[in-house]
Design an enzyme around this catalytic site. Sequence first.
Site, short mmCIF file in Angstrom:
data_model
loop_
_atom_site.label_atom_id
_atom_site.label_comp_id
_atom_site.label_asym_id
_atom_site.label_seq_id
_atom_site.Cartn_x
_atom_site.Cartn_y
_atom_site.Cartn_z
CB THR A 187 26.56 -14.18 38.27
OG1 THR A 187 26.16 -13.09 37.45
CG2 THR A 187 27.94 -13.92 38.84
N GLY A 197 29.41 -5.53 33.91
CA GLY A 197 28.82 -5.48 35.25
C GLY A 197 29.88 -5.53 36.34
#
Lengths: 174, 131
Positions: free
Chosen positions: B1, B31
């Site tokens: 990320t 997510g």
Amino acid sequence: MVEPVVIVHGGAWAVPERLWSDSVDGVKTAALHGYEILRKGGSAVDVAEAAVISLEDNPVFDAGTGSVLTFDEQVEMDAIIMNGTTMEAGAVAAIRNIPNPVKVARLVMEKTPHVMLAGEGANKFAAQYGINEVDKDLLITPYAKEELAEYKKYTNAVYCLFNKTDNAKQMGHD
Amino acid sequence: TVGCAVVDQKGQTACATSTGGITAKMPGRVGDSPIIGAGGYADDEVGAVSTTGCGEAIMKACLARHVATVMGTGQDAVSAIKNGLNHMESRINGFGGAIAVSCKGDVGMHFSTPRMPWAYVRLGKLHYGIH
């Protein structure tokens, strides 16, 4: 007047030592790139998008090029962008094979009345604005393949031990 | 990320977060990253936040909004992030990290994982780290 600031991150996890240097170089480059755009008069949204594109294009990070793989060996990515002045936001979820999902998220924010598009719909929307899917092999790194292979090898080994009762899943085996 | 949080000279804020998710995730799994208030949040009255870590925990904790809310009480950015991460760990047993800037130009980062590469530029000076 506020002293402007650009801050970026490259993901919170147990980054292995062999990635430390490249990871730090990547966030430094992204932060400086964003600050340069800010210095030239770019908006906060312009800066956030540009900095994240820099990180997405860097294969050391799990985003864009360098994304990890699904169990089915696909690339599915999520992204969001938010404008704190207008409180507008745009996001994409489970979008496939796009080098820069944050660009599509910004398009969702600016070109639609919606906040999030997901899956096939997100890809179709992106294509309407000239952002087409690329060959997934362009986004997949050798490291991502190794990670998935290691995961499957380990999982198979653990589940084989418990095959008769399938207790491994029930136990949430670590 | 990956993620970014920005405040400009006018106090205008923005954030962005992008991710490939987690290795071997179920197809279709989403997510925290694209969820407002979880993976990112920006409000000129408070500041901007981008988060990273265990996505399911971050969603349950609404981590980005939590951090922004705490900044809104007057706490500095680092304290606000620590507050959010402590809440997430104690209530959900989840780990992660976040970056934040306040609308007044305060900047902070913190993480409860072993490492998180970060960098920021303020007053033209670059700061960075990973541990």
